[in-house]
Design an enzyme around this catalytic site. Structure first.
Site, PDB file in Angstrom:
ATOM      1  N   HIS A 410       1.508  -2.324   0.045  1.00 22.55           N
ATOM      2  CA  HIS A 410      -0.428   0.010  -0.103  1.00 22.55           C
ATOM      3  C   HIS A 410       0.704   1.382   0.097  1.00 22.55           C
ATOM      4  O   HIS A 410       0.405   2.292  -0.360  1.00 22.55           O
ATOM      5  CB  HIS A 410      -0.729  -0.115   1.318  1.00 22.55           C
ATOM      6  CG  HIS A 410      -1.788   1.220   0.917  1.00 22.55           C
ATOM      7  ND1 HIS A 410      -2.513   1.461  -0.276  1.00 22.55           N
ATOM      8  CD2 HIS A 410      -3.062   0.691   1.377  1.00 22.55           C
ATOM      9  CE1 HIS A 410      -3.690   2.113  -0.022  1.00 22.55           C
ATOM     10  NE2 HIS A 410      -4.283   1.368   0.403  1.00 22.55           N
ATOM     11  N   ASP A 414      -1.962   2.408  -4.632  1.00 19.37           N
ATOM     12  CA  ASP A 414      -3.177   2.703  -3.810  1.00 19.37           C
ATOM     13  C   ASP A 414      -4.650   1.325  -3.943  1.00 19.37           C
ATOM     14  O   ASP A 414      -4.545   0.662  -5.231  1.00 19.37           O
ATOM     15  CB  ASP A 414      -4.002   3.992  -4.380  1.00 19.37           C
ATOM     16  CG  ASP A 414      -3.014   5.111  -4.379  1.00 19.37           C
ATOM     17  OD1 ASP A 414      -2.592   4.825  -3.247  1.00 19.37           O
ATOM     18  OD2 ASP A 414      -3.111   5.848  -4.426  1.00 19.37           O
TER      19      ASP A 414
END
Length: 439
Positions: A410, A414
Site C-alpha cells: 500500500h 492505492d
C-alpha cells in the site's frame, strides 16, 4: 646439435611394468617431432599407471553466487562407499537452494575432511575420493544363517502374542470417592510418564524431537517476516468464471500436446493475463528502493512462480514474459518445474522477478492471503476451482469459479489501482479475446 636425433624409450625402464606395446622408437626423426613424441609417451605412461594404481582426488565445494557466501554441508555418501563418476556425493544448503557436489571420477569416498552440518565456503576442501573401479557387491551369504537363526525367535514372539488372552468385558469402573478430591495448582501438576506396557488399552507416548532448521527454511522465515515488517500489505479479492478457460483448454489440449509435446495448463493463461494487466498498470511492476526512497519502474516483466518442494518453498523466475506466447510460457514453466523437482535450480534462477504468482489451488486451497515476495510490490494468489451457483443474466447457473487474491504494497499502490489491476486479470482470463484485440 644435429638436426636429426635418435631416441629410444622403453616403458619397462619405469617403476611400473607396462606391456611391450608402450615402447617408443623414433628413428631419424626431426628434433621437435622427437620431443613431442617423448612427451606424448610420458602422458600415456602416467595415465596407464594411474588407471592401474588409482589416484586421490580432493573434493571441493563449488563456486557460489555473488549473493551467497556460505552454506551448510550435507553428506549423501558414507565413508568408504562406492561412487560413480558425476554422482552426487554431498550438497551445500544455502539460503536459496541446495548446490550439489558431484564426483569427478569413479571410486570410493576415502576421507571426510569436513563433518556433516558444518558451515563451508566456496572452493573449500571437504573430502578425498580414491579413484578406482567399483567392485560389484558379492552376495551376502552370511545373512542366510542369521535369518534362519532369527526365524524361531520371531515365531516364538508371535506365538506369545497369539496366546495373550483378550478380555471379553471392559474393566469395572472405579468406586466413587467418599471424600472430596484435593485440588492442586496447575504449576504443581506433572505430566504423566509414557508407559511401555502393551497390555494397557489406549497406550500412547509423549516424546519430543528437535531438528535443526536448514538454511533455506531460515531464509524463508526471515524474508517473510521482513515483508511483514517493511511493507504495508493489503489484500483485495475477486472471483473468476473459469468456463471459457476450461472450454479452451479441453478443446485444444490434445492438439497442443501433439504439436508442442507440452501440456496445456491454466498457468499459461494466468501468466499471459498478468503480463497483459502489468502492461496496462506499470506501477504494479515497479518497486520501492528503500535505500534512496525512489520508485523504480521496469520495462521488462519477469514473473516468479512459487513452487513447493520437499526442502521448502522456491520461487524460480520466468524471465521476459512480455515477449512470450502460450507455448513459450508452458515450455518455460515445465523446465522450471522439472529442475525444481530434481533439485537442480541454480541461485541465478531465483534472483530478480517483478511479480509473483502463487497457485495454492493445486493443494485444494479455497481462499487465502499470500504474502509479498520482497522487494516486489504485488503477488497474485490462485485457488481451487469449484462449481458454485452464480447469477448469470438474471438466472442461477452452476459455473466453475475460482477465488483470486492480490496482496500489494500500500506504500506504492492505492486501492483503486490494485482493484482495477485484479479486474483486468479477471477479464483477460474469462475472455482471452480481450488480449488478442488489445482491449
Amino acid at each position: 646439435m644435429p638436426p636429426f636425433v635418435k631416441i629410444s624409450v622403453a616403458a619397462r625402464q619405469s617403476r611400473y611394468i607396462l606391456p611391450s606395446t608402450f615402447k617408443f622408437r623414433a628413428v631419424l626423426a626431426p628434433q621437435s617431432q622427437a620431443i613431442n613424441s617423448y612427451h606424448k609417451l610420458t602422458k600415456q605412461h602416467l595415465h596407464y599407471a594411474r588407471t592401474l594404481f588409482g589416484g586421490i582426488h580432493v573434493l571441493k565445494t563449488p563456486a557460489f553466487a555473488d549473493s551467497v557466501t556460505a552454506g551448510d554441508l550435507k553428506w549423501l555418501k558414507e565413508l568408504g562407499e562406492a561412487i560413480s563418476v558425476d554422482e552426487t556425493v554431498a550438497e551445500v544448503e544455502t539460503d536459496k537452494t541446495s548446490v550439489p557436489i558431484n564426483s569427478p571420477v569413479t571410486g570410493h569416498l576415502k576421507t571426510i575432511l569436513i563433518e556433516d552440518g558444518t558451515t563451508v565456503e566456496a572452493h573449500q576442501d571437504i573430502g578425498e575420493i580414491e579413484e578406482g573401479e567399483i567392485a560389484q557387491a558379492a552376495p551376502k551369504a552370511a545373512e542366510a544363517p542369521k535369518t534362519a537363526e532369527t526365524a524361531p525367535a520371531t515365531e516364538t514372539k508371535s506365538s506369545k502374542i497369539d496366546q495373550t488372552e483378550i478380555p471379553k468385558q471392559p474393566p469395572a469402573a472405579p468406586p466413587m470417592p467418599k471424600s472430596p478430591i484435593s485440588s492442586k495448582p496447575v504449576s504443581e501438576v506433572k505430566p504423566v510418564e509414557a508407559t511401555n506396557d502393551s497390555n494397557v488399552f489406549g497406550g500412547f507416548t509423549r516424546k519430543e524431537s528437535r531438528v535443526k532448521m536448514n538454511r533455506m527454511r531460515l531464509k524463508i522465515s526471515k524474508r517473510l517476516k521482513e515483508a511483514q515488517n517493511t511493507a504495508a500489505m493489503l489484500t483485495t479479492f475477486n472471483e473468476i468464471d473459469m468456463s471459457n478457460a476450461i472450454e479452451l483448454r479441453n478443446r485444444n489440449k490434445d492438439m497442443f500436446l501433439k504439436k508442442h509435446d507440452l501440456k496445456l495448463t491454466f498457468m499459461s493463461a494466468f501468466v499471459k493475463a498478468c503480463v497483459y494487466a502489468l502492461k496496462d498498470s506499470p506501477v504494479v511492476n515497479a518497486v520501492i528502493d528503500d535505500n534512496t526512497n525512489d520508485i523504480v519502474y521496469r520495462d521488462y516483466i519477469d514473473i516468479s512462480v512459487a513452487v513447493a518442494t520437499p526442502k521448502g518453498l522456491v520461487v524460480p523466475v520466468l524471465r521476459n514474459c512480455n515477449d512470450m506466447n502460450y507455448v513459450d510460457i508452458e515450455r518455460g514453466l515445465a523446465q522450471l518445474a522439472l529442475r525444481a523437482r530434481n533439485n537442480e535450480l541454480a541461485i541465478e534462477d531465483m534472483d530478480g522477478g517483478t511479480f509473483t504468482i502463487s497457485n495454492g489451488g493445486v493443494f485444494g486451497s479455497l481462499f487465502g492471503t499470500p504474502i509479498l515476495n520482497p522487494p516486489q510490490s504485488a503477488i497474485l494468489g490462485m485457488h481451487a476451482i469449484n462449481e458454485r451457483p452464480v447469477a448469470v443474466d438474471g438466472k442461477v447457473e452452476i459455473r466453475p469459479m475460482m477465488f483470486v487474491a492480490l496482496t500489494y504494497d500500500h506504500r506504492l499502490l492505492d486501492g483503486r489501482e490494485a482493484v482495477l489491476f485484479l479486474r483486468k486479470i479477471k477479464a483477460a482470463v474469462e475472455d482471452p479475446r480481450m488480449m488478442l484485440l488489445d482491449l
